[in-house]
Design an enzyme around this catalytic site. Structure first.
Site, PDB file in Angstrom:
ATOM      1  N   GLY A  11      60.951 -61.794 -27.153  1.00 41.64           N
ATOM      2  CA  GLY A  11      60.799 -60.495 -26.016  1.00 41.64           C
ATOM      3  C   GLY A  11      62.303 -59.964 -25.773  1.00 41.64           C
ATOM      4  N   ARG A  15      63.180 -55.871 -20.544  1.00 45.75           N
ATOM      5  CA  ARG A  15      64.000 -55.924 -19.372  1.00 45.75           C
ATOM      6  C   ARG A  15      64.436 -57.373 -19.210  1.00 45.75           C
ATOM      7  NH1 ARG A  15      60.282 -51.760 -17.958  1.00 45.75           N
ATOM      8  NH2 ARG A  15      58.611 -53.465 -18.183  1.00 45.75           N
ATOM      9  N   MET A  16      63.577 -58.350 -19.042  1.00 44.91           N
ATOM     10  CA  MET A  16      64.033 -59.757 -19.110  1.00 44.91           C
ATOM     11  C   MET A  16      64.976 -60.079 -20.318  1.00 44.91           C
ATOM     12  SD  MET A  16      63.479 -61.025 -16.026  1.00 44.91           S
ATOM     13  CE  MET A  16      64.066 -62.745 -16.610  1.00 44.91           C
ATOM     14  N   THR A  79      56.610 -65.579 -19.162  1.00 44.05           N
ATOM     15  CA  THR A  79      55.295 -64.376 -19.111  1.00 44.05           C
ATOM     16  C   THR A  79      54.437 -64.684 -18.331  1.00 44.05           C
ATOM     17  OG1 THR A  79      55.842 -63.977 -21.727  1.00 44.05           O
ATOM     18  CG2 THR A  79      53.920 -63.195 -20.827  1.00 44.05           C
ATOM     19  N   ASN A 104      57.655 -67.711 -11.698  1.00 44.03           N
ATOM     20  CA  ASN A 104      58.923 -67.231 -11.040  1.00 44.03           C
ATOM     21  C   ASN A 104      60.058 -68.122 -11.151  1.00 44.03           C
ATOM     22  OD1 ASN A 104      61.015 -66.045  -9.241  1.00 44.03           O
ATOM     23  ND2 ASN A 104      59.348 -64.773  -8.591  1.00 44.03           N
ATOM     24  N   HIS A 135      55.977 -54.365  -7.100  1.00 41.41           N
ATOM     25  CA  HIS A 135      56.856 -54.237  -8.269  1.00 41.41           C
ATOM     26  C   HIS A 135      56.959 -53.057  -8.942  1.00 41.41           C
ATOM     27  CE1 HIS A 135      56.027 -58.820  -8.300  1.00 41.41           C
ATOM     28  NE2 HIS A 135      57.032 -58.981  -9.192  1.00 41.41           N
ATOM     29  N   LYS A 139      55.347 -52.511 -14.444  1.00 40.38           N
ATOM     30  CA  LYS A 139      54.459 -53.757 -14.476  1.00 40.38           C
ATOM     31  C   LYS A 139      53.142 -53.679 -14.874  1.00 40.38           C
ATOM     32  CE  LYS A 139      53.857 -58.121 -12.182  1.00 40.38           C
ATOM     33  NZ  LYS A 139      54.498 -58.826 -13.540  1.00 40.38           N
ATOM     34  N   THR A 146      53.473 -64.363  -9.616  1.00 40.70           N
ATOM     35  CA  THR A 146      53.918 -65.082  -8.434  1.00 40.70           C
ATOM     36  C   THR A 146      53.146 -64.994  -7.043  1.00 40.70           C
ATOM     37  OG1 THR A 146      56.321 -64.795  -9.071  1.00 40.70           O
ATOM     38  CG2 THR A 146      56.045 -65.151  -6.549  1.00 40.70           C
TER      39      THR A 146
HETATM   40  P1  NAD Z   1      59.233 -55.734 -21.120  1.00 36.74           P
HETATM   41  O1  NAD Z   1      57.841 -54.898 -21.207  1.00 36.74           O
HETATM   42  O2  NAD Z   1      60.390 -54.726 -20.621  1.00 36.74           O
HETATM   43  O3  NAD Z   1      59.410 -56.501 -22.014  1.00 36.74           O
HETATM   44  C1  NAD Z   1      58.626 -57.186 -22.837  1.00 36.74           C
HETATM   45  C2  NAD Z   1      59.106 -57.353 -24.381  1.00 36.74           C
HETATM   46  O4  NAD Z   1      58.307 -58.322 -25.137  1.00 36.74           O
HETATM   47  C3  NAD Z   1      59.000 -55.955 -25.061  1.00 36.74           C
HETATM   48  O5  NAD Z   1      60.691 -55.643 -25.631  1.00 36.74           O
HETATM   49  C4  NAD Z   1      58.150 -56.176 -25.994  1.00 36.74           C
HETATM   50  O6  NAD Z   1      58.407 -55.412 -27.283  1.00 36.74           O
HETATM   51  C5  NAD Z   1      58.097 -57.573 -26.325  1.00 36.74           C
HETATM   52  N1  NAD Z   1      56.885 -58.119 -26.994  1.00 36.74           N
HETATM   53  C6  NAD Z   1      55.683 -57.634 -27.125  1.00 36.74           C
HETATM   54  N2  NAD Z   1      55.071 -58.335 -28.124  1.00 36.74           N
HETATM   55  C7  NAD Z   1      55.794 -59.153 -28.695  1.00 36.74           C
HETATM   56  C8  NAD Z   1      55.742 -60.146 -29.759  1.00 36.74           C
HETATM   57  N3  NAD Z   1      54.668 -60.117 -30.241  1.00 36.74           N
HETATM   58  N4  NAD Z   1      56.651 -60.770 -30.203  1.00 36.74           N
HETATM   59  C9  NAD Z   1      57.944 -60.859 -29.585  1.00 36.74           C
HETATM   60  N5  NAD Z   1      58.141 -59.826 -28.446  1.00 36.74           N
HETATM   61  C10 NAD Z   1      57.203 -58.900 -27.989  1.00 36.74           C
HETATM   62  O7  NAD Z   1      58.713 -56.851 -19.583  1.00 36.74           O
HETATM   63  P2  NAD Z   1      59.673 -57.547 -18.800  1.00 36.74           P
HETATM   64  O8  NAD Z   1      59.901 -56.626 -17.556  1.00 36.74           O
HETATM   65  O9  NAD Z   1      60.862 -58.019 -19.349  1.00 36.74           O
HETATM   66  O10 NAD Z   1      58.794 -58.796 -18.444  1.00 36.74           O
HETATM   67  C11 NAD Z   1      58.018 -59.696 -19.662  1.00 36.74           C
HETATM   68  C12 NAD Z   1      57.249 -60.646 -18.863  1.00 36.74           C
HETATM   69  O11 NAD Z   1      57.871 -61.513 -18.193  1.00 36.74           O
HETATM   70  C13 NAD Z   1      55.989 -60.065 -17.978  1.00 36.74           C
HETATM   71  O12 NAD Z   1      54.787 -60.955 -18.395  1.00 36.74           O
HETATM   72  C14 NAD Z   1      56.694 -60.239 -16.633  1.00 36.74           C
HETATM   73  O13 NAD Z   1      55.533 -60.432 -15.679  1.00 36.74           O
HETATM   74  C15 NAD Z   1      57.275 -61.432 -17.018  1.00 36.74           C
HETATM   75  N6  NAD Z   1      58.258 -61.907 -15.944  1.00 36.74           N
HETATM   76  C16 NAD Z   1      58.384 -63.305 -15.324  1.00 36.74           C
HETATM   77  C17 NAD Z   1      59.360 -63.597 -14.319  1.00 36.74           C
HETATM   78  C18 NAD Z   1      59.602 -64.999 -14.077  1.00 36.74           C
HETATM   79  O14 NAD Z   1      60.507 -65.423 -13.225  1.00 36.74           O
HETATM   80  N7  NAD Z   1      58.532 -65.687 -14.564  1.00 36.74           N
HETATM   81  C19 NAD Z   1      60.244 -62.697 -13.965  1.00 36.74           C
HETATM   82  C20 NAD Z   1      60.285 -61.263 -14.467  1.00 36.74           C
HETATM   83  C21 NAD Z   1      59.315 -61.126 -15.624  1.00 36.74           C
END
Ligand code: NAD
Length: 249
Positions: A11, A15-16, A79, A104, A135, A139, A146
């Site tokens: 991923g 953003r992450m 995720t 989280n 958020h 999102k 969380t």
């Molecule tokens: P985002 O949409 O900015 O990024 C997700 C990325 O995953 C995109 O670049 C997308 O193209 C990629 N992706 C999709 N399908 C894919 C695949 N088959 N193989 C590889 N990459 C693929 O989202 P984000 O804001 O970065 O958040 C990502 C996830 O992390 C979300 O589920 C969010 O809720 C979660 N998150 C968790 C925490 C935590 O602390 N656990 C914190 C922030 C976000």
């Protein structure tokens, strides 16, 4: 075996993913093997890593679990929004490889989990409980992972399950609030990184526990810390509280 933990970010264009790539490069405990996003082939270089770090989409996790088990790789799952089947698959894979699965990765939110359990147990069901999260407008899932975890903690303290006690929003002629109901409310807007509040309300007084994240770096730093920690662990399903050595709450 290298002294550094070798990681691949799944991923990486998100953003992450952007924060994880930047911080992993600067982390002396880690070697960044690379990042993959949609359309990249992870199979060709997965063997060069110790730990896969996934912040992508919940539909990606099952395939990644198969690959991690087949190649003996550890997994940090950031995720959120998984279905019950996907959650069961994470639990099954953790019998074979070490996995950290946390809704989280911030230290502050894990303290919020701890305080929420303490408050719920101390107040002993005498207070109405509501969870509010906010958020950014991009999102995809709601409520946040969380907020869901906070709901699980409150439900468990009340002797029930999330499915039994949590109510998502209210509209129309809903009647008086049932005693043990746990209200869950998801706000979306702007560029909010992640706010969570747990409200405990009784006649005459109210407690509010709030955490506000101002930067994604707080989650990325925690996930990278989890990756370095995970390398030395046996197969199993671990939480961020295990990584931080906090009491299991
Ligand atoms: P985002 O949409 O900015 O990024 C997700 C990325 O995953 C995109 O670049 C997308 O193209 C990629 N992706 C999709 N399908 C894919 C695949 N088959 N193989 C590889 N990459 C693929 O989202 P984000 O804001 O970065 O958040 C990502 C996830 O992390 C979300 O589920 C969010 O809720 C979660 N998150 C968790 C925490 C935590 O602390 N656990 C914190 C922030 C976000």
């Amino acid at each position: 075996m290298s002294s550094k933990t070798r990681v691949i970010i799944v991923g990486s264009k998100g953003r992450m993913g952007e924060a994880l790539l930047r911080l992993a490069k600067a982390d002396p405990a880690l070697e960044l093997v690379g990042g993959v996003d949609r359309d990249d082939d992870l199979n060709t270089f997965v063997d060069r890593c110790d730990v896969l770090i996934e912040f992508a989409h919940h539909s990606v996790t099952p395939t990644l679990l198969d690959l991690a088990v087949a190649r003996g790789k550890s997994l940090v799952i950031g995720t959120t929004g998984h279905t019950a089947d996907e959650r069961a698959k994470i639990q099954a894979a953790a019998l074979k490889v070490p996995i950290v699965f946390a809704p989280n990765y911030s230290v502050g939110v894990n303290v919020l989990f701890y305080l929420t359990q303490l408050a719920a147990e101390t107040l002993g069901g005498a207070f109405d409980e509501e969870v509010i999260e906010m958020h950014h407008h991009h999102k995809l899932d709601a409520p946040s992972g969380t907020a869901r975890r906070l709901g699980e903690i409150l439900a468990q303290a009340a002797g029930g399950t999330y499915e039994e006690l949590v109510r998502h929003g209210r509209a129309g002629d809903v009647g008086a609030r049932p005693r043990k109901e746990i209200g869950m409310h998801a706000l979306r807007g702007g560029d909010v990184v992640g706010d969570h509040t747990v409200v405990f309300a009784a006649p005459g007084e109210r407690i509010e526990l709030t955490h506000k994240a101002a930067s994604r770096d707080t989650f990325a730093t925690g996930a990278l810390r989890a990756a370095a920690w995970l390398r030395a662990q046996k197969p199993g399903l671990y939480s961020m509280q295990d990584v931080l050595g906090l009491g299991k709450k």
